[in-house]
Design a protein around this motif. Structure first.
Motif, PDB file in Angstrom:
ATOM      1  N   PRO A 142       0.835  -1.217   0.000  1.00 59.04           N
ATOM      2  CA  PRO A 142       0.000   0.000   0.000  1.00 59.04           C
ATOM      3  C   PRO A 142       0.860   1.254   0.000  1.00 59.04           C
ATOM      4  O   PRO A 142       1.882   1.335   0.691  1.00 59.04           O
ATOM      5  CB  PRO A 142      -0.813  -0.140   1.300  1.00 59.04           C
ATOM      6  N   GLN A 143       0.460   2.206  -0.800  1.00 56.91           N
ATOM      7  CA  GLN A 143       1.190   3.464  -0.918  1.00 56.91           C
ATOM      8  C   GLN A 143       0.815   4.390   0.246  1.00 56.91           C
ATOM      9  O   GLN A 143      -0.349   4.741   0.425  1.00 56.91           O
ATOM     10  CB  GLN A 143       0.865   4.138  -2.261  1.00 56.91           C
ATOM     11  N   LEU A 144       1.828   4.731   1.036  1.00 55.44           N
ATOM     12  CA  LEU A 144       1.589   5.621   2.169  1.00 55.44           C
ATOM     13  C   LEU A 144       1.595   7.065   1.695  1.00 55.44           C
ATOM     14  O   LEU A 144       2.394   7.446   0.832  1.00 55.44           O
ATOM     15  CB  LEU A 144       2.671   5.415   3.233  1.00 55.44           C
ATOM     16  N   ASP A 145       0.721   7.854   2.277  1.00 55.70           N
ATOM     17  CA  ASP A 145       0.747   9.273   1.953  1.00 55.70           C
ATOM     18  C   ASP A 145       1.911   9.947   2.680  1.00 55.70           C
ATOM     19  O   ASP A 145       2.557   9.352   3.545  1.00 55.70           O
ATOM     20  CB  ASP A 145      -0.583   9.936   2.302  1.00 55.70           C
ATOM     21  N   ASP A 146       2.202  11.176   2.317  1.00 49.28           N
ATOM     22  CA  ASP A 146       3.376  11.860   2.858  1.00 49.28           C
ATOM     23  C   ASP A 146       3.298  12.037   4.371  1.00 49.28           C
ATOM     24  O   ASP A 146       4.300  11.878   5.083  1.00 49.28           O
ATOM     25  CB  ASP A 146       3.538  13.229   2.178  1.00 49.28           C
ATOM     26  N   ALA A 147       2.117  12.351   4.894  1.00 51.13           N
ATOM     27  CA  ALA A 147       1.994  12.566   6.336  1.00 51.13           C
ATOM     28  C   ALA A 147       2.254  11.286   7.120  1.00 51.13           C
ATOM     29  O   ALA A 147       2.968  11.279   8.137  1.00 51.13           O
ATOM     30  CB  ALA A 147       0.597  13.125   6.651  1.00 51.13           C
ATOM     31  N   GLU A 148       1.673  10.178   6.623  1.00 56.34           N
ATOM     32  CA  GLU A 148       1.871   8.893   7.324  1.00 56.34           C
ATOM     33  C   GLU A 148       3.310   8.432   7.219  1.00 56.34           C
ATOM     34  O   GLU A 148       3.886   7.905   8.174  1.00 56.34           O
ATOM     35  CB  GLU A 148       0.912   7.857   6.756  1.00 56.34           C
ATOM     36  N   ARG A 150       5.957  10.325   6.854  1.00 55.00           N
ATOM     37  CA  ARG A 150       6.785  11.199   7.700  1.00 55.00           C
ATOM     38  C   ARG A 150       6.686  10.776   9.168  1.00 55.00           C
ATOM     39  O   ARG A 150       7.691  10.677   9.866  1.00 55.00           O
ATOM     40  CB  ARG A 150       6.322  12.648   7.533  1.00 55.00           C
ATOM     41  N   GLY A 151       5.481  10.510   9.655  1.00 52.18           N
ATOM     42  CA  GLY A 151       5.315  10.069  11.028  1.00 52.18           C
ATOM     43  C   GLY A 151       5.988   8.732  11.307  1.00 52.18           C
ATOM     44  O   GLY A 151       6.591   8.530  12.373  1.00 52.18           O
ATOM     45  N   ALA A 152       5.918   7.795  10.360  1.00 51.15           N
ATOM     46  CA  ALA A 152       6.549   6.484  10.546  1.00 51.15           C
ATOM     47  C   ALA A 152       8.070   6.610  10.628  1.00 51.15           C
ATOM     48  O   ALA A 152       8.726   5.963  11.456  1.00 51.15           O
ATOM     49  CB  ALA A 152       6.151   5.551   9.406  1.00 51.15           C
ATOM     50  N   LEU A 153       8.649   7.446   9.791  1.00 50.76           N
ATOM     51  CA  LEU A 153      10.097   7.642   9.830  1.00 50.76           C
ATOM     52  C   LEU A 153      10.534   8.289  11.145  1.00 50.76           C
ATOM     53  O   LEU A 153      11.547   7.893  11.739  1.00 50.76           O
ATOM     54  CB  LEU A 153      10.533   8.498   8.639  1.00 50.76           C
ATOM     55  N   ALA A 170      13.430   1.471   3.843  1.00 47.59           N
ATOM     56  CA  ALA A 170      12.565   1.135   2.709  1.00 47.59           C
ATOM     57  C   ALA A 170      12.036  -0.285   2.822  1.00 47.59           C
ATOM     58  O   ALA A 170      10.877  -0.569   2.465  1.00 47.59           O
ATOM     59  CB  ALA A 170      13.338   1.319   1.403  1.00 47.59           C
ATOM     60  N   ASP A 171      12.869  -1.198   3.332  1.00 48.45           N
ATOM     61  CA  ASP A 171      12.427  -2.581   3.494  1.00 48.45           C
ATOM     62  C   ASP A 171      11.367  -2.691   4.585  1.00 48.45           C
ATOM     63  O   ASP A 171      10.396  -3.441   4.449  1.00 48.45           O
ATOM     64  CB  ASP A 171      13.634  -3.461   3.818  1.00 48.45           C
ATOM     65  N   VAL A 172      11.539  -1.966   5.674  1.00 46.78           N
ATOM     66  CA  VAL A 172      10.586  -2.036   6.780  1.00 46.78           C
ATOM     67  C   VAL A 172       9.248  -1.423   6.390  1.00 46.78           C
ATOM     68  O   VAL A 172       8.179  -1.988   6.654  1.00 46.78           O
ATOM     69  CB  VAL A 172      11.176  -1.343   8.024  1.00 46.78           C
ATOM     70  N   LEU A 173       9.283  -0.272   5.749  1.00 42.70           N
ATOM     71  CA  LEU A 173       8.049   0.436   5.382  1.00 42.70           C
ATOM     72  C   LEU A 173       7.477   0.003   4.040  1.00 42.70           C
ATOM     73  O   LEU A 173       6.400   0.478   3.655  1.00 42.70           O
ATOM     74  CB  LEU A 173       8.316   1.951   5.358  1.00 42.70           C
ATOM     75  N   GLU A 174       8.218  -0.859   3.307  1.00 38.68           N
ATOM     76  CA  GLU A 174       7.767  -1.353   1.998  1.00 38.68           C
ATOM     77  C   GLU A 174       7.475  -0.199   1.046  1.00 38.68           C
ATOM     78  O   GLU A 174       6.425  -0.135   0.397  1.00 38.68           O
ATOM     79  CB  GLU A 174       6.530  -2.238   2.149  1.00 38.68           C
ATOM     80  N   GLN A 175       8.422   0.712   0.986  1.00 39.41           N
ATOM     81  CA  GLN A 175       8.319   1.858   0.101  1.00 39.41           C
ATOM     82  C   GLN A 175       9.606   1.960  -0.724  1.00 39.41           C
ATOM     83  O   GLN A 175      10.644   1.420  -0.334  1.00 39.41           O
ATOM     84  CB  GLN A 175       8.104   3.153   0.898  1.00 39.41           C
ATOM     85  N   ARG A 179      12.056   7.325  -2.535  1.00 40.28           N
ATOM     86  CA  ARG A 179      11.084   8.142  -1.804  1.00 40.28           C
ATOM     87  C   ARG A 179      11.490   8.315  -0.343  1.00 40.28           C
ATOM     88  O   ARG A 179      11.289   9.374   0.255  1.00 40.28           O
ATOM     89  CB  ARG A 179       9.709   7.494  -1.893  1.00 40.28           C
ATOM     90  N   ILE A 180      12.074   7.259   0.248  1.00 38.33           N
ATOM     91  CA  ILE A 180      12.532   7.343   1.636  1.00 38.33           C
ATOM     92  C   ILE A 180      13.630   8.403   1.769  1.00 38.33           C
ATOM     93  O   ILE A 180      13.625   9.239   2.689  1.00 38.33           O
ATOM     94  CB  ILE A 180      13.036   5.976   2.112  1.00 38.33           C
ATOM     95  N   GLY A 181      14.609   8.381   0.836  1.00 33.25           N
ATOM     96  CA  GLY A 181      15.690   9.367   0.897  1.00 33.25           C
ATOM     97  C   GLY A 181      15.183  10.789   0.739  1.00 33.25           C
ATOM     98  O   GLY A 181      15.645  11.712   1.430  1.00 33.25           O
ATOM     99  N   ALA A 182      14.228  10.989  -0.190  1.00 25.39           N
ATOM    100  CA  ALA A 182      13.688  12.338  -0.394  1.00 25.39           C
ATOM    101  C   ALA A 182      12.931  12.830   0.842  1.00 25.39           C
ATOM    102  O   ALA A 182      13.048  14.006   1.251  1.00 25.39           O
ATOM    103  CB  ALA A 182      12.775  12.341  -1.614  1.00 25.39           C
ATOM    104  N   MET A 183      12.167  11.945   1.480  1.00 24.91           N
ATOM    105  CA  MET A 183      11.428  12.336   2.673  1.00 24.91           C
ATOM    106  C   MET A 183      12.358  12.646   3.836  1.00 24.91           C
ATOM    107  O   MET A 183      12.112  13.582   4.611  1.00 24.91           O
ATOM    108  CB  MET A 183      10.446  11.230   3.039  1.00 24.91           C
TER     109      MET A 183
END
Length: 325
Positions: A142-148, A150-153, A170-175, A179-183
């Motif tokens: 599932p694609q997480l939105d930016d707010a979710e 950001r909070g998870a990181l 990226a492996d933990v959040l499955e993203q 995108r992880i680096g940019a956030m």
């Protein structure tokens, strides 16, 4: 009739009696085909005794008389039929594969008749179709939105005890890692713009939250007051040599410092700031280098970010080097 005449008659009968095995065989009846083709005179039985009718072979041949003549048109008789003393006839074995069961049955004379059909040479046998396994594509994460995201990181970065890489996040959040680096970059910029007391910084190949340098005095007073454990001058000098000369042997460190440093090396290894990294090919001595904990404590990403030594060297460094030689 008197008794004498009766005895003479019985004697004559006994003398005229012929045993059955010496009696002549009765004439063989004509075949139906020959009887139909015969003339009325032939069917009347006018055949002369010198020319008896020829024996005709049948399914069960009858024994022919020894004096009978075989017609040229009739098939040859089995020799066992002409010998009265021949033993019992051996039974015909059962028909094998590809042979007619009845000897008198018609046999197909065509080439290859009766032979089971074989596949042509070089042509593979038809194999059953293999079952095709339906390839089930994995469901996309599932694609997480930016707010979710950001909070998870932020939640993960608060509990880590060492810098964590973008690949692990990226492996933990499955993203995607991009995108992880940019956030993470956006979070670090936002912390700096808001003037937070902490910052997100990249160090030792990963990301971790650090307190800002301008608040270091307050943090030191809270954390280190009464329980500070500082490195000795010897440990700091040895750690500096390892950091700038790594990988380096203990003998080389002792030569640079001018004293034996075995005990100091053991202390640095125990605290996790220095580790072994192989042996020297020429001498076989152990080589030492700094660890990721060293980079983490100094807030560096790589050893290339260490400050240059030139401003800290004395002016007569060349004379000191020649003196040590």
């Amino acid at each position: 009739m008197s008794d004498e005449e009766r005895r003479d008659s019985l004697a004559d009968q006994a003398a005229a009696w012929i045993p059955p095995w010496e009696r002549p065989a009765p004439p063989t009846p004509p075949a139906p085909a020959e009887a139909a083709a015969a003339t009325p005179g032939d069917r009347s039985g006018d055949a002369s005794p010198e020319e008896p009718e020829a024996a005709v072979a049948s399914d069960v041949p009858a024994p022919a008389p020894a004096t009978a003549e075989v017609s040229a048109e009739a098939p040859a008789l089995d020799i066992r039929d002409a010998e009265p003393d021949a033993g019992p006839v051996e039974p015909v074995p059962d028909a094998g594969p590809g042979e007619p069961a009845d000897p008198g049955a018609a046999v197909d004379a065509r080439p290859g008749a009766g032979v089971p059909e074989q596949p042509a040479a070089g042509v593979p046998k038809k194999q059953p179709a293999a079952r095709r396994r339906a390839s089930v594509a994995p469901e996309p994460a599932p694609q997480l939105d930016d707010a979710e995201l950001r909070g998870a990181l932020e939640a993960i970065l608060l509990v880590v005890d060492e810098p964590v890489s973008e690949a692990i996040l990226a492996d933990v959040l499955e993203q995607p890692a991009g995108r992880i680096g940019a956030m993470l970059g956006e979070i670090a910029t936002a912390y700096t713009a808001d003037g937070r007391g902490f910052e997100l910084r990249r160090a030792a190949g990963g990301w971790r939250l650090y307190t800002r340098p301008e608040y270091a005095t307050y943090v030191e007073r809270f954390v280190l007051d009464g329980q500070s454990v500082r490195l000795t001058q010897a440990a700091l000098e040895t750690l500096a040599v390892v950091a700038y000369k790594q990988p380096v042997t203990r003998s080389r460190i002792s030569a640079i410092r001018g004293v034996n440093c075995d005990g100091v090396i053991r202390t640095l290894v125990t605290r996790g700031l220095v580790e072994e990294c192989g042996t020297e090919p020429e001498s076989g001595a152990f080589l030492y280098r700094t660890t990721t904990l060293f980079l983490e404590k100094l807030g560096l990403d790589t050893v290339d970010e260490l400050p240059p030594l030139a401003p800290f060297l004395p002016d007569d460094v060349e004379e000191l080097t020649d003196a040590t030689r």
